[in-house]
Design a protein around this motif. Structure first.
Motif, PDB file in Angstrom:
ATOM      1  N   SER A 183       0.830  -1.204   0.000  1.00 45.34           N
ATOM      2  CA  SER A 183       0.000   0.000   0.000  1.00 45.34           C
ATOM      3  C   SER A 183       0.862   1.250   0.000  1.00 45.34           C
ATOM      4  CB  SER A 183      -0.910  -0.002   1.232  1.00 45.34           C
ATOM      5  OG  SER A 183      -1.522   1.246   1.400  1.00 45.34           O
ATOM      6  N   THR A 184       0.556   2.164  -0.909  1.00 43.81           N
ATOM      7  CA  THR A 184       1.277   3.443  -0.952  1.00 43.81           C
ATOM      8  C   THR A 184       1.010   4.258   0.298  1.00 43.81           C
ATOM      9  OG1 THR A 184       1.073   3.432  -3.365  1.00 43.81           O
ATOM     10  CG2 THR A 184       1.646   5.518  -2.321  1.00 43.81           C
ATOM     11  N   LEU A 231       7.118   6.423   6.338  1.00 41.19           N
ATOM     12  CA  LEU A 231       8.110   7.456   6.040  1.00 41.19           C
ATOM     13  C   LEU A 231       7.842   8.757   6.780  1.00 41.19           C
ATOM     14  CD1 LEU A 231      10.600   7.977   4.217  1.00 41.19           C
ATOM     15  CD2 LEU A 231       9.027   8.871   2.486  1.00 41.19           C
ATOM     16  N   ALA A 232       6.644   8.935   7.347  1.00 39.15           N
ATOM     17  CA  ALA A 232       6.255  10.216   7.950  1.00 39.15           C
ATOM     18  C   ALA A 232       7.252  10.750   8.982  1.00 39.15           C
ATOM     19  CB  ALA A 232       4.861  10.093   8.558  1.00 39.15           C
ATOM     20  N   PRO A 233       7.757   9.938   9.933  1.00 37.71           N
ATOM     21  CA  PRO A 233       8.717  10.500  10.904  1.00 37.71           C
ATOM     22  C   PRO A 233       9.976  11.072  10.259  1.00 37.71           C
ATOM     23  CG  PRO A 233       7.867   8.397  11.670  1.00 37.71           C
ATOM     24  CD  PRO A 233       7.418   8.542  10.257  1.00 37.71           C
ATOM     25  N   TYR A 234      10.385  10.517   9.106  1.00 31.34           N
ATOM     26  CA  TYR A 234      11.593  11.005   8.439  1.00 31.34           C
ATOM     27  C   TYR A 234      11.409  12.427   7.924  1.00 31.34           C
ATOM     28  CZ  TYR A 234      15.615  11.117   5.304  1.00 31.34           C
ATOM     29  OH  TYR A 234      16.785  11.456   4.673  1.00 31.34           O
ATOM     30  N   LEU A 235      10.160  12.832   7.687  1.00 29.13           N
ATOM     31  CA  LEU A 235       9.883  14.172   7.188  1.00 29.13           C
ATOM     32  C   LEU A 235       9.954  15.218   8.288  1.00 29.13           C
ATOM     33  CD1 LEU A 235       6.897  13.296   4.825  1.00 29.13           C
ATOM     34  CD2 LEU A 235       9.332  13.407   4.273  1.00 29.13           C
ATOM     35  N   VAL A 236      10.028  14.781   9.530  1.00 32.96           N
ATOM     36  CA  VAL A 236      10.161  15.686  10.668  1.00 32.96           C
ATOM     37  C   VAL A 236      11.642  15.957  10.891  1.00 32.96           C
ATOM     38  CG1 VAL A 236       9.675  16.024  13.119  1.00 32.96           C
ATOM     39  CG2 VAL A 236       8.071  14.734  11.687  1.00 32.96           C
ATOM     40  N   SER A 237      12.010  17.201  11.100  1.00 28.26           N
ATOM     41  CA  SER A 237      13.423  17.534  11.312  1.00 28.26           C
ATOM     42  C   SER A 237      13.904  16.967  12.645  1.00 28.26           C
ATOM     43  CB  SER A 237      13.632  19.051  11.292  1.00 28.26           C
ATOM     44  OG  SER A 237      13.068  19.651  12.450  1.00 28.26           O
ATOM     45  N   ASN A 238      15.212  16.781  12.746  1.00 30.56           N
ATOM     46  CA  ASN A 238      15.784  16.253  13.985  1.00 30.56           C
ATOM     47  C   ASN A 238      15.509  17.161  15.171  1.00 30.56           C
ATOM     48  OD1 ASN A 238      16.909  13.826  13.153  1.00 30.56           O
ATOM     49  ND2 ASN A 238      18.836  14.732  12.517  1.00 30.56           N
ATOM     50  N   VAL A 239      15.520  18.465  14.948  1.00 31.06           N
ATOM     51  CA  VAL A 239      15.279  19.409  16.040  1.00 31.06           C
ATOM     52  C   VAL A 239      13.857  19.259  16.562  1.00 31.06           C
ATOM     53  CG1 VAL A 239      15.124  21.850  16.636  1.00 31.06           C
ATOM     54  CG2 VAL A 239      17.016  21.038  15.210  1.00 31.06           C
ATOM     55  N   VAL A 264      16.323   6.342  15.848  1.00 33.94           N
ATOM     56  CA  VAL A 264      15.805   5.151  15.171  1.00 33.94           C
ATOM     57  C   VAL A 264      14.372   5.404  14.730  1.00 33.94           C
ATOM     58  CG1 VAL A 264      15.043   2.780  15.544  1.00 33.94           C
ATOM     59  CG2 VAL A 264      17.325   3.472  16.269  1.00 33.94           C
ATOM     60  N   TRP A 265      13.558   5.960  15.629  1.00 31.98           N
ATOM     61  CA  TRP A 265      12.160   6.264  15.296  1.00 31.98           C
ATOM     62  C   TRP A 265      12.073   7.188  14.090  1.00 31.98           C
ATOM     63  CZ3 TRP A 265      10.005  11.224  15.471  1.00 31.98           C
ATOM     64  CH2 TRP A 265       8.623  11.282  15.245  1.00 31.98           C
ATOM     65  N   ARG A 266      12.976   8.153  14.020  1.00 30.97           N
ATOM     66  CA  ARG A 266      12.890   9.122  12.925  1.00 30.97           C
ATOM     67  C   ARG A 266      13.376   8.545  11.601  1.00 30.97           C
ATOM     68  NH1 ARG A 266      16.092  12.766  10.241  1.00 30.97           N
ATOM     69  NH2 ARG A 266      14.925  14.498   9.332  1.00 30.97           N
ATOM     70  N   HIS A 267      14.418   7.727  11.598  1.00 35.13           N
ATOM     71  CA  HIS A 267      15.053   7.302  10.353  1.00 35.13           C
ATOM     72  C   HIS A 267      14.661   5.907   9.879  1.00 35.13           C
ATOM     73  CE1 HIS A 267      17.853  10.516  11.702  1.00 35.13           C
ATOM     74  NE2 HIS A 267      17.969  10.732  10.414  1.00 35.13           N
ATOM     75  N   VAL A 268      13.991   5.125  10.734  1.00 35.41           N
ATOM     76  CA  VAL A 268      13.753   3.730  10.382  1.00 35.41           C
ATOM     77  C   VAL A 268      12.843   3.598   9.160  1.00 35.41           C
ATOM     78  CG1 VAL A 268      11.724   3.390  11.878  1.00 35.41           C
ATOM     79  CG2 VAL A 268      13.234   1.461  11.359  1.00 35.41           C
ATOM     80  N   GLY A 269      11.910   4.524   8.961  1.00 33.88           N
ATOM     81  CA  GLY A 269      11.026   4.451   7.803  1.00 33.88           C
ATOM     82  C   GLY A 269      11.786   4.602   6.495  1.00 33.88           C
TER      83      GLY A 269
END
Length: 305
Positions: A112-113, A120-128, A175-180
Motif C-alpha cells: 500500500s502506498t 516514512l512520515a517521521p523522516y519528514l520531521v526535522s531532527n530538532v 531510530v524512530w525518525r530514520h527507520v522508515g
C-alpha cells in the motif's frame, strides 16, 4: 551527388553536440558551484586549519602536527569517541533490524502506498522538532511517557537526565525518525529480487525462515551494505538531537559525542585549529570504516551475478 549531399550532415551533428554540451554545462553549473563553494573548499580549508592554531582573533599560525599530538593525548576526545561508538552501535543495530522487519512485512503482506507514507512520515520531521517532541514526552515530571509508565506501575524513568539512559534514549529517538527511510530502501531492494528463486526454494520444502536466511539476506547484501554505510556515516555525525535534548552533552558528559565536542571546541572555546584536526580525524575514520564495510560485505557484487 550522393557524396556531396552527405557531407553537410557531419558539421550539423558536431554543432548539435556542442550545443548539448553547453546546455549540460549550464544545468551543471549551479550544482558544481555549490560543491566547490560549500563542500570542497571548506574541506580543504579545514584540513589546512588542522595544522594551525586559529581562533578568529588573529591570523592562523602554523603549528604542524601539534593538534594531532594533542588529540592523541586528549582524554576528552577518547571519551567522546567512546560515547559516539556506543550511540552508533545501538542506533545501527536496532534501526537495521527493525527496518528489515518492516520492509519484509510490507513486501509480503501489503504494498500500500498509504502505508509507505505512514512509515516514512517521521523522516519528514526535522531532527530538532523530533528532539523537542520527545523531550516533552519523556520529561520526568510532566511527560506523557512517564505518566504512562507510572500508571503501569513501572515508575518514572529519567530517560534524558540519567547517564545510563541518555545515549540509548537518544539513539532510539533517531531510530524512530530514520527507520522508515531505511525500511523503504530495503523494500526497494526486495522488489528487485527474482520470485523464481523463492518458488524454487518452496518447491524444495524450504520454510519462510530458511528462505529469509538463505535467499533474502544473501541476495539483499548490496542493499544492506549501502544502508549500513549511509546509517554509519549519519550516526557518527549526530549532533542536533543531542543539542536539543541534553543541551550541553550531559548528564556528566554521558552524551558528549564527538561532533558535540568539536562544536564546543570551535564555537565555545574558539579553538578552530584543534577542532579542525578532530574533524579531519573523524573524516579519515569514516573513510576507513566505509572501505572496510564495503570490502567485508562485498557490496560491489551480488549473488545474482
Amino acid at each position: 551527388m550522393t557524396i556531396s549531399s552527405a557531407r553537410p550532415a557531419a558539421p550539423a551533428a558536431a554543432t548539435e553536440r556542442r550545443g548539448d554540451g553547453r546546455t549540460a554545462a549550464l544545468f551543471l553549473a549551479p550544482a558544481l558551484f555549490g560543491y566547490l563553494a560549500f563542500l570542497l573548499w571548506p574541506t580543504l580549508r579545514g584540513i589546512y586549519l588542522s595544522f594551525t592554531e586559529f581562533s578568529l582573533l588573529g591570523a592562523a599560525r602554523w603549528t604542524g602536527l601539534d593538534n594531532y599530538r594533542r588529540m592523541i593525548g586528549d582524554p576528552v576526545f577518547w571519551d567522546s569517541l567512546g560515547v559516539t561508538v556506543q550511540y552508533v552501535v545501538i542506533n545501527i543495530g536496532v534501526q537495521t533490524a527493525v527496518a528489515l522487519l518492516i520492509a519484509v512485512l510490507m513486501h509480503r503482506l501489503t504494498r500500500s502506498t498509504f502505508l509507505r507514507g505512514v512509515v516514512l512520515a517521521p523522516y519528514l520531521v526535522s531532527n530538532v522538532v523530533a528532539g523537542i517532541v520527545w523531550l516533552w514526552i519523556l520529561d520526568t515530571r510532566l511527560g506523557i511517557g512517564n505518566e504512562v509508565l507510572e500508571w503501569l506501575g513501572v515508575g518514572r524513568i529519567p530517560f534524558l537526565a540519567d547517564a545510563d539512559w541518555a545515549i540509548p534514549t537518544i539513539a532510539l529517538i533517531n531510530v524512530w525518525r530514520h527507520v522508515g527511510y531505511t525500511a523503504l530502501l530495503i523494500f526497494a531492494g526486495l522488489q528487485s529480487l527474482p520470485q523464481s528463486v523463492y518458488e524454487a526454494g518452496r518447491m524444495d520444502g524450504a520454510s519462510e525462515g530458511r528462505l529469509f536466511r538463505s535467499v533474502t539476506v544473501p541476495l539483499l547484501r548490496p542493499v544492506l551494505a549501502l544502508v549500513l554505510i549511509i546509517t554509519m556515516i549519519g550516526s557518527f555525525q549526530v549532533f542536533d538531537t543531542i543539542s536539543v535534548t541534553t543541551r550541553d552533552g550531559g548528564p556528566a558528559g554521558a552524551t558528549n559525542v564527538l561532533q558535540f565536542y568539536i562544536y564546543d571546541l570551535a564555537f565555545g572555546r574558539l579553538q578552530f585549529g584543534y577542532a579542525s584536526a578532530l574533524s579531519v580525524a573523524l573524516m579519515l575514520l569514516l573513510a576507513v570504516i566505509t572501505l572496510v564495510q564495503y570490502r567485508l560485505m562485498r557490496a560491489g557484487r551480488s549473488d545474482l551475478d
